[in-house]
Design an enzyme around this catalytic site. Structure first.
Site, PDB file in Angstrom:
ATOM      1  N   CYS A  75      48.578  36.705  46.040  1.00  0.00           N
ATOM      2  CA  CYS A  75      48.433  35.672  45.005  1.00  0.00           C
ATOM      3  C   CYS A  75      47.874  36.266  43.713  1.00  0.00           C
ATOM      4  O   CYS A  75      47.587  35.548  42.771  1.00  0.00           O
ATOM      5  CB  CYS A  75      47.578  34.519  45.503  1.00  0.00           C
ATOM      6  SG  CYS A  75      45.939  35.021  45.999  1.00  0.00           S
TER       7      CYS A  75
ATOM      8  N   HIS B 223      41.064  35.037  31.968  1.00  0.00           N
ATOM      9  CA  HIS B 223      41.226  33.586  31.825  1.00  0.00           C
ATOM     10  C   HIS B 223      42.329  33.265  30.830  1.00  0.00           C
ATOM     11  O   HIS B 223      43.220  32.456  31.086  1.00  0.00           O
ATOM     12  CB  HIS B 223      39.891  32.991  31.350  1.00  0.00           C
ATOM     13  CG  HIS B 223      39.919  31.516  31.150  1.00  0.00           C
ATOM     14  ND1 HIS B 223      40.202  30.932  29.938  1.00  0.00           N
ATOM     15  CD2 HIS B 223      39.743  30.502  32.020  1.00  0.00           C
ATOM     16  CE1 HIS B 223      40.169  29.620  30.071  1.00  0.00           C
ATOM     17  NE2 HIS B 223      39.888  29.325  31.330  1.00  0.00           N
TER      18      HIS B 223
HETATM   19  C1  PEP Z   1      42.920  38.193  42.470  1.00  0.00           C
HETATM   20  O1  PEP Z   1      41.809  38.734  42.444  1.00  0.00           O
HETATM   21  O2  PEP Z   1      43.997  38.808  42.506  1.00  0.00           O
HETATM   22  C2  PEP Z   1      43.007  36.728  42.426  1.00  0.00           C
HETATM   23  C3  PEP Z   1      44.158  36.126  42.574  1.00  0.00           C
HETATM   24  O3  PEP Z   1      41.844  36.055  42.159  1.00  0.00           O
HETATM   25  P1  PEP Z   1      41.235  35.839  40.684  1.00  0.00           P
HETATM   26  O4  PEP Z   1      42.232  36.347  39.701  1.00  0.00           O
HETATM   27  O5  PEP Z   1      40.937  34.406  40.533  1.00  0.00           O
HETATM   28  O6  PEP Z   1      39.996  36.698  40.768  1.00  0.00           O
END
Ligand code: PEP
Ligand code: MG
Length: 783
Positions: free
Chosen positions: A735, A423
């Protein structure tokens, strides 16, 4: 006597009426304009618990292990129950009510503020005493309950936590309560009667429309005025865009937040004459106490009132008096109720350091680039975050959604825990605030108030200030996100951007990205402070949808008609547990492997349905650029469940573009089935895909060195999935954080990925990398 009039007390009465009441009484005695009121004495609280016989049970209830959050929560609840449900003795009721009634005018009930006023016997930092509790616009019906709520605020989780941790007996703490006539402020704010760090004779005033709570809580950016007492003139006027104000609702008497009319938003709050009057009062207070003061003031009907005055504790002992500049005048000064006392014990004491390794106090992962200097402000989980001031370096175990306002004020962020996809790392990058995460022991090693230099590229915290540090920038550095070269590299592969906080939408759009490849809604939801279930129970499903709609729209508007991929919620149980209503969350040994993402959504469809209903309403509003994405799916069964819920929510999976994250090896290996089940796109969430492929917890700093998104095993899963998707006509994207790495970009473009979504600060570099790789592939094909 259960109560004492403020005009009858002075600075010597802290033990009887607490610091706040004593200081108000002292000001009245000095002839300063303070609204009238009275204090319910500390002795009254003590007599109440003792005579009712709840004292032993109360102190036993709060004697808990401070690290056990469930026990803390129970202790708070039990203490509140004991205090709130035990009747007040009749004599005390009568005394409080009769003083209150005497404050009414023309037969009208008075609106009063009810505030805790901690006694001197408490710990040196007044925030330990539950002093934060303040109720505005209280009338007779609620008065006695509010007084008791102030008493109960001695036993908030935060207060219990600190006393337990420091071995300070709960029995030794008392609390008084101030009941004071409200000033229906038309304008209000704070004033530092001298420069808050150097002590130079320069007054800084912050002012906004309406009640002062908006300024103190940081809800609004106030106007800033600097007045030179030597030359007796206003030196600097910075008029802010004051979007909201707090006012008393004429009907209910409640304090409500209103939007400020367009024409008043950028209007100057204070005239030169009003500044002059405020300064004159400030000088009187400073003369009276003999030390510079931090004053809360309000103006109503042309009259100035002083609501509170405290010594400024941030003035450096080594400060010369003449080096002050207006720009940093407010930095480091304590404003809100909490942070004043003792907060800058070591302020400025450290020497200005050079830049060699010997100066490195702690090191970790450079999670958000930039070099900044500032004073360390240690923030624990249960702290009030108003102690983080503009320009501070915020140091904490791990950031939480409710810390974002403080993160915005901070010049830099340091966390003990977490990796590059935590975070803290994600949000600080979006805020454009330099950060070092996963340093292990910063909260123990760094001293509060110490000047340090944080290097978000190298991942170090050094002693002292650095010549290369950038000045702490205000959040919203939109210009910083705008590429320096205006010509956007044209690429066949789309380059998009990730957004996790709606406030970053403008910066994200300024990058010139082709859309949003991942809009996370966790922050929008968790920052409501309640679990979705509790929020819906308290405010209704429509209100929950409205919150999501507001956040998503802010981003969708900024990018329209470019596509925005919004993802349904994916927060682990340990994050939900921190929220109101989270007590019943399962205690999981490994929440990352637990009940999160689509698993939770399918098992517990009520909040999930509301998320989808919010997206359906956005489609109805015309946001046809939205695409919905689902996290942590494993197989076709998950996808079928998703499609069923979409239909139920009125989103036709045939006519809207939607897809899933590829975050588990299972989903990569099952991609044909997922395609068959109807997805339009698959987006690699490499943060999770890496942790699940390599069995390396993404948030565990002890194994951070093994977290490698370019590991051949991870690349193989990604490469094979792209290949299959190309055959099946399914778009692919990335992403995860790795989409901002040049090596990954090159690999993906070679494999034929449809789009790449990067961090705000990486978009332009990724565009260039994509272009370079595409050109090389073209050249290779004709050579
Ligand atoms: C990931 O797991 O790469 C992702 C983009 O989701 P998060 O970081 O929100 O788990
Ligand atoms: Mg993920």
């Amino acid at each position: 006597m259960a109560v004492l009039l403020l005009e009858d007390v002075d600075a010597d009465d802290v033990g009887t009426v607490g610091g706040k009441a004593a200081s108000l009484g002292e000001l009245i005695g000095a002839g300063l304009p303070v609204p009238p009121g009275f204090a319910v004495t500390a002795g009254t609280y003590r007599t109440f618990i003792e005579e009712a016989g709840i004292d032993a049970e109360l102190f036993e209830a709060v004697d808990v292990d401070p690290e056990d959050s469930a026990a803390l929560r129970e202790a708070e609840e039990r203490a509140a129950e004991l205090i709130l449900e035990t009747p007040l003795p009749d004599s005390v009721r009568e005394e409080i009510l009769s003083e209150y009634r005497a404050m009414g005018e023309d037969g009208e009930e008075a609106f009063v503020a009810v505030r805790s006023s901690a006694t001197a016997e408490d710990l040196p930092d007044s925030s330990f005493a539950g002093q934060q509790e303040t109720f505005l616009n209280v009338r007779e019906d609620d008065l006695l309950r509010r007084v008791k709520e102030c008493w109960a605020s001695l036993f908030t989780q935060r207060a219990i936590y600190y006393r337990q941790q420091r071995g300070f007996p709960h029995e030794d703490v008392d609390i008084a309560v101030v009941v004071q006539r409200m000033v229906d402020a038309e304008k209000s704010g704070v004033m530092f009667t001298s420069h808050p760090s150097t002590g130079a004779p320069q007054v800084t005033i912050e002012a906004a429309w309406g009640l002062g709570e908006a300024v103190v809580s940081g809800t609004v950016s106030p106007d800033n005025y600097v007045y030179d007492r030597g030359r007796a003139e206003v030196d600097e006027v910075t008029v802010a865009d004051k979007k909201v104000e707090m006012v008393k609702d004429a009907e209910t008497g409640e304090t409500v937040q209103l939007d400020v009319a367009e024409d008043r938003r950028t209007e100057r709050v204070l005239s030169d004459a009003e500044i002059g009057d405020l300064v004159a009062l400030g000088e009187r207070v400073e003369d009276h106490y003999g030390t510079p003061q931090d004053v809360e003031w309000a103006i109503y009907d042309g009259e100035i009132y002083m609501l509170q005055s405290r010594p400024i504790t941030t003035i450096r002992e080594d400060a010369g008096g003449d080096e002050a500049t207006g720009a940093d005048a407010a930095a480091g000064a304590a404003t809100g109720d909490g942070g004043a006392a003792g907060s800058a014990a070591n302020g400025g004491a450290s020497a200005v350091g050079g830049e060699d390794e010997a100066d490195v106090l702690v090191d970790g992962l450079g999670a958000s680039p930039g070099v900044v200097s500032g004073a360390v402000r240690i923030v624990h989980k249960l702290d009030h975050l108003d102690q983080v001031q503009d320009g501070d370096v915020m140091v904490t175990e791990m950031t939480m959604p409710d810390m974002v306002p403080a993160m915005k004020r901070a010049a830099g962020i340091v966390t003990d825990e977490g990796g590059m996809t935590s975070h803290a790392a994600i949000i600080s990058r979006e805020l454009g605030v330099p950060a070092v995460v996963g340093n292990g022991n910063g909260t123990r090693v760094l001293e509060d108030g110490r000047q340090v230099t944080l290097d978000g590229d190298k991942g170090t915290i050094r002693a002292g200030e650095s010549a290369s540090a950038e000045p702490g920038e205000e959040f919203e550095p939109v210009e910083a996100a705008r590429p320096e070269t205006p010509v956007k590299p044209m690429t066949a592969t789309e380059v998009k951007v990730n957004v996790s906080i709606p406030e970053a939408a403008e910066r994200a759009a300024a990058t010139g990205a082709d859309g949003v490849g991942l809009l996370r809604i966790e922050h929008m939801v968790l920052s409501l402070g309640k679990t979705p279930e509790r929020y819906i129970a308290d405010h209704g499903a429509r209100a929950y949808q409205d919150e999501i709609i507001e956040g998503v729209r802010r981003v969708a508007d900024e990018f329209y008609p470019r596509p925005v991929r919004v993802r349904t919620i994916d927060a682990p149980t340990d994050e939900f547990r921190e929220l109101e209503g989270g007590a019943g969350e399962p205690a999981e040994h490994n929440p990352m492997l637990g009940w999160r993402g689509i698993r939770r959504s399918l098992d517990k469809p009520e909040p999930f349905q509301q998320e989808l209903a919010a997206f359906a309403r956005l489609y109805d509003m015309g946001y046809d650029n939205l695409e919905v994405m689902f996290p942590l799916v494993n197989d076709a069964k998950d996808v079928e469940g998703i499609a069923r819920h979409m239909r139920e929510a009125g989103i036709d999976p045939e006519t809207h573009r939607w897809g899933v994250m590829i975050e588990t090896p299972a989903s990569a290996l099952q991609i044909e089935d997922l395609a068959e089940a109807g997805i339009d796109f698959a987006s690699f969430g490499t943060n999770d895909l890496t942790q699940y492929t390599l069995a390396v917890d993404r948030n565990n700093e002890h194994v951070a060195g093994r977290f490698d998104e370019l590991h051949p095993a991870v690349l193989r899963l990604i490469g094979d999935t792209i290949e299959t998707c190309r055959e099946l006509g399914v778009d692919t994207s990335i992403c995860g954080q790795a989409g901002s790495k040049p090596e990954m970009v090159e690999f993906l473009v070679e494999k034929g990925v449809s789009s790449i979504s990067a961090n705000i600060d990486a978009v332009r570099d990724v565009q260039h990398e994509v272009k370079r790789t595409e050109q090389r592939l073209l050249l290779d094909s004709v050579r």
